[in-house]
Scaffold this motif. Sequence first.
Motif, PDB file in Angstrom:
ATOM      1  N   UNK A 136      -5.061   5.065   0.277  1.00  0.00           N
ATOM      2  CA  UNK A 136      -4.037   4.065  -0.013  1.00  0.00           C
ATOM      3  C   UNK A 136      -4.312   3.385  -1.339  1.00  0.00           C
ATOM      4  N   UNK A 137      -3.269   3.317  -2.165  1.00  0.00           N
ATOM      5  CA  UNK A 137      -3.336   2.595  -3.437  1.00  0.00           C
ATOM      6  C   UNK A 137      -2.555   1.289  -3.271  1.00  0.00           C
ATOM      7  N   UNK A 138      -3.215   0.182  -3.545  1.00  0.00           N
ATOM      8  CA  UNK A 138      -2.602  -1.138  -3.344  1.00  0.00           C
ATOM      9  C   UNK A 138      -2.176  -1.746  -4.668  1.00  0.00           C
ATOM     10  N   UNK A 139      -1.043  -2.448  -4.642  1.00  0.00           N
ATOM     11  CA  UNK A 139      -0.619  -3.237  -5.799  1.00  0.00           C
ATOM     12  C   UNK A 139       0.101  -4.493  -5.314  1.00  0.00           C
ATOM     13  N   UNK A 140       0.131  -5.515  -6.150  1.00  0.00           N
ATOM     14  CA  UNK A 140       0.756  -6.795  -5.792  1.00  0.00           C
ATOM     15  C   UNK A 140       2.246  -6.770  -6.111  1.00  0.00           C
ATOM     16  N   UNK A 141       2.994  -7.546  -5.335  1.00  0.00           N
ATOM     17  CA  UNK A 141       4.437  -7.681  -5.583  1.00  0.00           C
ATOM     18  C   UNK A 141       4.855  -9.097  -5.232  1.00  0.00           C
ATOM     19  N   UNK A 142       5.945  -9.534  -5.819  1.00  0.00           N
ATOM     20  CA  UNK A 142       6.516 -10.844  -5.499  1.00  0.00           C
ATOM     21  C   UNK A 142       8.009 -10.804  -5.793  1.00  0.00           C
ATOM     22  N   UNK A 199       9.212  -2.524   0.934  1.00  0.00           N
ATOM     23  CA  UNK A 199       8.995  -1.092   1.137  1.00  0.00           C
ATOM     24  C   UNK A 199       7.519  -0.766   1.240  1.00  0.00           C
ATOM     25  N   UNK A 200       7.137   0.413   0.723  1.00  0.00           N
ATOM     26  CA  UNK A 200       5.750   0.848   0.798  1.00  0.00           C
ATOM     27  C   UNK A 200       5.411   1.411   2.170  1.00  0.00           C
ATOM     28  N   UNK A 233      11.599 -12.350   7.590  1.00  0.00           N
ATOM     29  CA  UNK A 233      10.356 -11.576   7.437  1.00  0.00           C
ATOM     30  C   UNK A 233      10.635 -10.083   7.540  1.00  0.00           C
ATOM     31  N   UNK A 234      11.444  -9.688   8.520  1.00  0.00           N
ATOM     32  CA  UNK A 234      11.760  -8.274   8.691  1.00  0.00           C
ATOM     33  C   UNK A 234      12.515  -7.728   7.486  1.00  0.00           C
ATOM     34  N   UNK A 235      13.473  -8.496   6.979  1.00  0.00           N
ATOM     35  CA  UNK A 235      14.287  -8.027   5.865  1.00  0.00           C
ATOM     36  C   UNK A 235      13.492  -7.990   4.563  1.00  0.00           C
ATOM     37  N   UNK A 236      12.594  -8.958   4.372  1.00  0.00           N
ATOM     38  CA  UNK A 236      11.747  -8.950   3.180  1.00  0.00           C
ATOM     39  C   UNK A 236      10.808  -7.746   3.206  1.00  0.00           C
ATOM     40  N   UNK A 237      10.268  -7.422   4.371  1.00  0.00           N
ATOM     41  CA  UNK A 237       9.404  -6.249   4.482  1.00  0.00           C
ATOM     42  C   UNK A 237      10.166  -4.976   4.112  1.00  0.00           C
ATOM     43  N   UNK A 238      11.441  -4.905   4.499  1.00  0.00           N
ATOM     44  CA  UNK A 238      12.256  -3.743   4.131  1.00  0.00           C
ATOM     45  C   UNK A 238      12.489  -3.687   2.629  1.00  0.00           C
ATOM     46  N   UNK A 239      12.670  -4.864   2.013  1.00  0.00           N
ATOM     47  CA  UNK A 239      12.874  -4.907   0.562  1.00  0.00           C
ATOM     48  C   UNK A 239      11.614  -4.458  -0.174  1.00  0.00           C
ATOM     49  N   UNK A 251       0.825  -1.211   0.000  1.00  0.00           N
ATOM     50  CA  UNK A 251       0.000   0.000   0.000  1.00  0.00           C
ATOM     51  C   UNK A 251       0.853   1.252   0.000  1.00  0.00           C
ATOM     52  N   UNK A 252       0.548   2.174  -0.914  1.00  0.00           N
ATOM     53  CA  UNK A 252       1.271   3.444  -1.004  1.00  0.00           C
ATOM     54  C   UNK A 252       0.288   4.561  -0.660  1.00  0.00           C
ATOM     55  N   UNK A 253       0.693   5.431   0.268  1.00  0.00           N
ATOM     56  CA  UNK A 253      -0.166   6.530   0.672  1.00  0.00           C
ATOM     57  C   UNK A 253      -0.163   7.639  -0.388  1.00  0.00           C
ATOM     58  N   UNK A 254      -1.375   8.143  -0.686  1.00  0.00           N
ATOM     59  CA  UNK A 254      -1.541   9.316  -1.541  1.00  0.00           C
ATOM     60  C   UNK A 254      -2.410  10.314  -0.795  1.00  0.00           C
ATOM     61  N   UNK A 255      -2.345  11.565  -1.232  1.00  0.00           N
ATOM     62  CA  UNK A 255      -3.074  12.620  -0.532  1.00  0.00           C
ATOM     63  C   UNK A 255      -3.828  13.488  -1.536  1.00  0.00           C
ATOM     64  N   UNK A 256      -5.037  13.928  -1.129  1.00  0.00           N
ATOM     65  CA  UNK A 256      -5.836  14.816  -1.971  1.00  0.00           C
ATOM     66  C   UNK A 256      -6.530  15.837  -1.078  1.00  0.00           C
ATOM     67  N   UNK A 257      -6.857  16.971  -1.690  1.00  0.00           N
ATOM     68  CA  UNK A 257      -7.538  18.036  -0.959  1.00  0.00           C
ATOM     69  C   UNK A 257      -9.042  17.907  -1.164  1.00  0.00           C
ATOM     70  N   UNK A 258      -9.790  17.924  -0.089  1.00  0.00           N
ATOM     71  CA  UNK A 258     -11.256  17.814  -0.157  1.00  0.00           C
ATOM     72  C   UNK A 258     -11.877  19.004   0.556  1.00  0.00           C
TER      73      UNK A 258
END
Length: 366
Positions: free
Chosen positions: A200-206, A284-285, A276-282, A173-180
């Motif tokens: 949040x915009x979600x995309x798959x990764x492997x 990112x997001x 698990x910790x190192x993969x999460x760092x790889x 998930x990548x955070x985006x921001x908009x003005x409302x």
Amino acid sequence: MNTQTSAIRFPCESCAGPMVFDTESQNLKCLYCGEEQAIDAVIEQPQEYSLNCGDEDLESLHDWGTEQQAIHCETCGGETLIPAGQTTSQCVFCGSPKVLQQNESRSIRPESIIPFQISRDEALSSFATWKKKRWFLPNTFKKQNVSSQLNSIYIPYWTYDTETYSVYSAEVGIYHYRTVTRTRVVNGKTETYTDTQRYTVWHSTRGDYNRSFDDILIPASGHYDSNLLDKLGNFNLKELHVYRPEYLSGYTSERYSVSREKGWKAAQHEADGHIKSEVRNIIGGDEIRNLNIRTSYDDVTYKHLLLPVWNANYIYKSKPYYYMVNGQTGKVSGHVPRSAIKITLFTLGCLGIAVAIALFFIYNQQ
């Protein structure tokens, strides 16, 4: 130091008295005449053994250099190894006199060892300094000299090496921001205002990940929990010596009760956490969900180590307490009495501060 040496394994060349390992000189030293004898100390990379080695290979690893006998404590369940023919009258863990010799004493010998570098007096001094720095101890306990029953013991550990290969998949998930534009009522009037909204915009990764592990250290002691041993601090494994039976002269070693296989499961769990910790760092997001990791472990090897610990028990106000001192560094961990008055005052103080902060914010928002 435990000086029960009715079985003399290393007789003094001068007087034939018993020689035991001396922490100050790092040599064998005669208890009677003080003669010293150097140990053929070798600091080198210890040999690793395959976790899947057969029974014939295990048979060759049972030779400790001297015959050992197992001692079992009926009170606390602790098991130790002492030289055959040597006698002991009490348990080095709890001080109980209810110790029995066991018929079976076959254990995989240690591949390497860190000899004791902290003497009994230094261990006692470390504990005295340590307890003075504890906040919630009774003042009378802090000031008094504690009469401890202190025993030196080598604690068994396993270390594991392995090569790992992991494949993973997840949603990132990548955070985006908009003005409302929003509305609100202020003093009975409706007004508009702009606000920043996060989505949040979600995309798959492997992907895949390779990782080598060297010397995952796992306690093989069945008497102490890993948390207590962890508080002793990390031993410096760069100071490992190749095992020599001379280092055990005058000392006791605990017989491991955590099998190689059970130790490996604990090592896998620790390795999985790192991966698990190192993969999460790889990956990112800003957020990760549905993370799935599959890991294969190859070239798994192990070795058996003995690490030095001073173990102590003492009585305070009719209650037993225990502490341990790292025999290499002097670091202390243990259980001590607590002052109910100090804990209560500290708690009330924290509550008072929290109330004061809350009242400050309430006052300033009016």
